[in-house]
Motif scaffolding. Structure first.
Motif, PDB file in Angstrom:
ATOM      1  N   ASN A 100      22.075 -37.058  -2.791  1.00 55.09           N
ATOM      2  CA  ASN A 100      22.259 -38.440  -2.343  1.00 55.09           C
ATOM      3  C   ASN A 100      21.250 -39.372  -2.731  1.00 55.09           C
ATOM      4  O   ASN A 100      20.102 -39.425  -1.697  1.00 55.09           O
ATOM      5  CB  ASN A 100      22.924 -38.431  -0.948  1.00 55.09           C
ATOM      6  CG  ASN A 100      23.064 -39.981  -0.513  1.00 55.09           C
ATOM      7  OD1 ASN A 100      23.078 -41.010  -1.168  1.00 55.09           O
ATOM      8  ND2 ASN A 100      23.894 -40.108   0.599  1.00 55.09           N
ATOM      9  N   LYS A 101      21.026 -39.738  -4.107  1.00 50.74           N
ATOM     10  CA  LYS A 101      19.862 -40.458  -4.160  1.00 50.74           C
ATOM     11  C   LYS A 101      19.986 -41.983  -4.163  1.00 50.74           C
ATOM     12  O   LYS A 101      20.102 -42.728  -5.157  1.00 50.74           O
ATOM     13  CB  LYS A 101      19.218 -40.170  -5.545  1.00 50.74           C
ATOM     14  CG  LYS A 101      18.963 -38.916  -5.749  1.00 50.74           C
ATOM     15  CD  LYS A 101      18.673 -38.575  -7.267  1.00 50.74           C
ATOM     16  CE  LYS A 101      19.725 -37.638  -7.939  1.00 50.74           C
ATOM     17  NZ  LYS A 101      19.842 -37.777  -9.472  1.00 50.74           N
ATOM     18  N   GLY A 102      20.254 -42.412  -2.907  1.00 53.62           N
ATOM     19  CA  GLY A 102      20.581 -43.777  -2.648  1.00 53.62           C
ATOM     20  C   GLY A 102      21.807 -44.235  -2.898  1.00 53.62           C
ATOM     21  O   GLY A 102      22.209 -45.475  -2.925  1.00 53.62           O
ATOM     22  N   HIS A 103      22.900 -43.362  -3.390  1.00 49.93           N
ATOM     23  CA  HIS A 103      24.239 -43.856  -3.766  1.00 49.93           C
ATOM     24  C   HIS A 103      25.103 -42.567  -2.742  1.00 49.93           C
ATOM     25  O   HIS A 103      24.856 -41.526  -3.307  1.00 49.93           O
ATOM     26  CB  HIS A 103      24.628 -43.847  -4.955  1.00 49.93           C
ATOM     27  CG  HIS A 103      23.859 -43.132  -5.989  1.00 49.93           C
ATOM     28  ND1 HIS A 103      23.799 -41.775  -6.142  1.00 49.93           N
ATOM     29  CD2 HIS A 103      22.926 -43.423  -7.015  1.00 49.93           C
ATOM     30  CE1 HIS A 103      23.045 -41.266  -7.007  1.00 49.93           C
ATOM     31  NE2 HIS A 103      22.354 -42.388  -7.701  1.00 49.93           N
ATOM     32  N   ASP A 104      25.962 -43.145  -1.961  1.00 49.10           N
ATOM     33  CA  ASP A 104      26.404 -42.059  -1.486  1.00 49.10           C
ATOM     34  C   ASP A 104      27.951 -41.712  -1.772  1.00 49.10           C
ATOM     35  O   ASP A 104      28.641 -41.325  -0.930  1.00 49.10           O
ATOM     36  CB  ASP A 104      26.661 -42.562   0.204  1.00 49.10           C
ATOM     37  CG  ASP A 104      26.910 -43.896   0.419  1.00 49.10           C
ATOM     38  OD1 ASP A 104      27.489 -44.544  -0.553  1.00 49.10           O
ATOM     39  OD2 ASP A 104      26.643 -44.572   1.328  1.00 49.10           O
ATOM     40  N   LEU A 105      28.392 -42.185  -2.764  1.00 50.08           N
ATOM     41  CA  LEU A 105      29.556 -42.173  -3.438  1.00 50.08           C
ATOM     42  C   LEU A 105      29.809 -41.591  -4.843  1.00 50.08           C
ATOM     43  O   LEU A 105      29.225 -41.877  -5.926  1.00 50.08           O
ATOM     44  CB  LEU A 105      30.729 -43.365  -3.239  1.00 50.08           C
ATOM     45  CG  LEU A 105      32.018 -43.398  -3.102  1.00 50.08           C
ATOM     46  CD1 LEU A 105      32.317 -42.716  -1.745  1.00 50.08           C
ATOM     47  CD2 LEU A 105      32.473 -44.752  -3.080  1.00 50.08           C
ATOM     48  N   GLU A 106      30.593 -40.439  -4.956  1.00 52.53           N
ATOM     49  CA  GLU A 106      30.876 -39.932  -6.423  1.00 52.53           C
ATOM     50  C   GLU A 106      32.364 -40.382  -6.730  1.00 52.53           C
ATOM     51  O   GLU A 106      33.141 -40.235  -5.706  1.00 52.53           O
ATOM     52  CB  GLU A 106      30.628 -38.244  -6.137  1.00 52.53           C
ATOM     53  CG  GLU A 106      29.442 -37.701  -6.601  1.00 52.53           C
ATOM     54  CD  GLU A 106      29.314 -36.511  -7.005  1.00 52.53           C
ATOM     55  OE1 GLU A 106      28.590 -35.915  -7.596  1.00 52.53           O
ATOM     56  OE2 GLU A 106      30.365 -35.654  -6.309  1.00 52.53           O
ATOM     57  N   CYS A 107      32.485 -40.274  -8.099  1.00 49.35           N
ATOM     58  CA  CYS A 107      33.926 -40.706  -8.567  1.00 49.35           C
ATOM     59  C   CYS A 107      34.365 -39.838  -9.543  1.00 49.35           C
ATOM     60  O   CYS A 107      33.548 -39.226 -10.381  1.00 49.35           O
ATOM     61  CB  CYS A 107      33.830 -42.231  -8.991  1.00 49.35           C
ATOM     62  SG  CYS A 107      35.424 -42.679  -9.572  1.00 49.35           S
ATOM     63  N   PHE A 108      35.573 -39.479  -9.406  1.00 47.20           N
ATOM     64  CA  PHE A 108      36.170 -38.451 -10.377  1.00 47.20           C
ATOM     65  C   PHE A 108      37.397 -39.231 -11.058  1.00 47.20           C
ATOM     66  O   PHE A 108      38.126 -39.612 -10.550  1.00 47.20           O
ATOM     67  CB  PHE A 108      36.588 -37.444  -9.765  1.00 47.20           C
ATOM     68  CG  PHE A 108      37.523 -36.357 -10.757  1.00 47.20           C
ATOM     69  CD1 PHE A 108      36.794 -35.775 -11.952  1.00 47.20           C
ATOM     70  CD2 PHE A 108      38.922 -36.297 -10.596  1.00 47.20           C
ATOM     71  CE1 PHE A 108      37.879 -35.173 -12.957  1.00 47.20           C
ATOM     72  CE2 PHE A 108      39.754 -35.705 -11.620  1.00 47.20           C
ATOM     73  CZ  PHE A 108      39.031 -35.121 -12.341  1.00 47.20           C
ATOM     74  N   VAL A 109      37.282 -39.357 -12.624  1.00 44.00           N
ATOM     75  CA  VAL A 109      38.236 -39.881 -13.085  1.00 44.00           C
ATOM     76  C   VAL A 109      38.908 -39.109 -14.335  1.00 44.00           C
ATOM     77  O   VAL A 109      38.023 -38.443 -14.926  1.00 44.00           O
ATOM     78  CB  VAL A 109      37.702 -41.314 -13.691  1.00 44.00           C
ATOM     79  CG1 VAL A 109      38.756 -41.999 -14.697  1.00 44.00           C
ATOM     80  CG2 VAL A 109      37.338 -42.370 -12.935  1.00 44.00           C
ATOM     81  N   LYS A 110      40.197 -39.185 -14.434  1.00 41.05           N
ATOM     82  CA  LYS A 110      40.756 -38.496 -15.434  1.00 41.05           C
ATOM     83  C   LYS A 110      41.401 -39.605 -16.302  1.00 41.05           C
ATOM     84  O   LYS A 110      42.105 -40.555 -15.641  1.00 41.05           O
ATOM     85  CB  LYS A 110      41.874 -37.288 -15.049  1.00 41.05           C
ATOM     86  CG  LYS A 110      42.451 -36.612 -16.080  1.00 41.05           C
ATOM     87  CD  LYS A 110      43.326 -35.549 -15.404  1.00 41.05           C
ATOM     88  CE  LYS A 110      43.775 -34.269 -16.345  1.00 41.05           C
ATOM     89  NZ  LYS A 110      42.729 -33.328 -16.577  1.00 41.05           N
TER      90      LYS A 110
END
Ligand code: HBI
Ligand code: NLE
Ligand code: FE
Length: 432
Positions: free
Chosen positions: A83-93
């Motif tokens: 978590n380098k300053g961004h707390d959200l991950e996104c997965f897209v298909k």
């Protein structure tokens, strides 16, 4: 950083990528030539900068710009350790034109962190013209005399050397070349003669009438004779006049997708080597005896040739699951099919007509007979090292062709194809 700035980044790369507003505004899922080639599925995982403000929207802008069709989107909290300053991950298909995938990822990289990707071809690519068959030569490594201890030629150095010679002939062949003439050895010629003579005695009782008719012609023209192995070029010329099929050499068993693709063009991949003389009654792999005595007479029949091509046409761009079904259908028809003729059962499958052992066995009461029905037949498991335990019996080739057509129509493809017999190429009719 604020969204406006990122927007300008997108604009910049649009120019870098040579993608003008107009061209990116077009429907990008279809190429200029109308082909659907290159639609791919792109899986993306990335970390969103500024998730709390408009970070996600900025990332989605990139997807929109390249007209990616999103089929799945999911966000999750980023793992603590990264978590380098961004707390959200996104997965897209998403689905998009393959040629845009790299540009999309490059752009996304500018507005998101840790972009990771994987692409899958949405529609398996397939040959469109005869020359493309030069690339349909992927072999299955199975029964290789160099690798397989159970192969009758495994311990035979001479035989293996000869097989390497034939493999090279096949690999060097390009569409349009003359089919290489081979000077067969005395031993090879003896193998051919033995197989031919033994089987020939069985055909009057067990082979279907189309087979017998064609065999008579091949003998009349001197293409098939006891004392010499038929040459591919002579056989190909004969076939071409009868049904438009031509031959091209192959080094051995091709993967089903490549093998079936050739059939779509009325091209039959043909092995040129001979089986090991110690096992002349039955060979688990195709060899020249199998191609000549099994396939050639049947491919000279118009109805049967069309049936064979239709299996091939159904295979182009098909899913792996459908390829499996089509190759099973091929197996139980073209290779091991039986048919009704004047109230009795006859063989038309090449694997039967080229194996003395299996042809006799098929007409004993050991195997089971079932009526040919594509739905059932396509799902029947089979083994390819020994004789079959089940054979499918068809009414006639016209009937099989109709049934196959009906069956193939149910196989879903996002386009339809047409074979243009004038140019020998495949047209893709409607796309995604
Ligand atoms: N390759 N050369 C060759 N000959 C075949 O008969 C053959 C093949 N590859 C695959 C294959 N047959 C089977 O999978 C069929 O059922 C399609
Ligand atoms: N078993 C056949 C033969 O002996 O000729 C070959 C089958 C190839 C699929
Ligand atoms: Fe075969």
């Amino acid at each position: 950083e604020f969204p406006g700035k990122k927007k300008s980044l997108i604009e910049d790369s649009r120019e870098e990528n040579g993608l003008s507003e107009e061209s990116s505004g077009q429907k990008t899922s279809i190429k200029d030539d109308g082909s659907n080639e290159g639609i791919c599925t792109l899986n993306l995982i990335f970390s969103i900068k500024n998730p709390g403000t408009s970070g996600l929207a900025t990332c989605l802008e990139v997807l929109k710009k390249f007209e990616a069709h999103i089929s799945h989107i999911e966000t999750r909290p980023a793992a603590k350790w990264k978590n380098k300053g961004h707390d959200l991950e996104c997965f897209v298909k998403c689905d998009l034109h393959s040629s845009y995938a790299t540009m999309l990822v490059a752009d996304l990289d500018k507005v998101a962190d840790d972009v990771r990707t994987a692409t899958e071809e949405k529609v398996p690519s397939f040959p469109r013209k005869l020359q493309d068959l030069d690339k349909c030569h992927q072999l299955i490594i199975k029964y290789d005399p160099h690798l397989d201890q159970d192969h009758p030629g495994f311990g035979d150095q001479e035989y293996k050397k000869r097989r390497t010679f034939f493999a090279e002939l096949a690999f060097n062949y390009k569409n349009g070349d003359i089919l290489p003439r081979v000077e067969y050895t005395v031993e090879e010629t003896a193998t051919w003669k033995q197989v031919y003579k033994t089987l020939r005695n069985l055909y009057p009782d067990y082979a279907c009438k189309q087979y017998i008719n064609s065999l008579q012609l091949l003998e009349k023209y001197g293409i098939f004779r006891e004392d010499s192995v038929p040459q591919l070029q002579d056989v190909s010329n004969f076939l071409k006049e009868r049904t438009g099929f031509t031959l091209r050499p192959t080094a051995g068993l091709l993967i089903a997708r490549d093998f079936l693709a050739c059939l779509a063009f009325r091209v039959f991949p043909t092995t040129q080597y001979l089986r090991h003389p110690s096992a002349f009654m039955h060979s688990p792999e195709p060899d020249c005896c199998h191609e000549m005595l099994g396939h050639i007479p049947m491919l000279s029949d118009k109805e049967f040739a069309q049936f064979s091509q239709d299996i091939g046409l159904a295979s182009l761009g098909a899913s792996d699951a459908d390829i499996k079904k089509l190759s099973t259908l091929y197996w139980f028809t073209v290779e091991f099919g039986l048919c009704w003729q004047n109230g009795s059962i006859k063989a038309y499958g090449a694997g039967l007509l080229s194996s003395y052992g299996e042809l006799l066995y098929a007409f004993t009461n050991k195997p089971e007979y079932r009526p040919f029905d594509p739905e059932m037949t396509a799902d029947q498991p089979y083994q390819d090292t020994t004789f079959q335990s089940v054979y499918f019996v068809c009414e006639n080739f016209e009937d099989s062709k109709e049934k196959l057509k009906e069956y193939a129509m149910k196989m879903k493809r996002p386009f339809s194809i047409r074979y243009d017999s004038f140019t020998g190429s495949i047209e893709v009719l409607d796309s995604l």
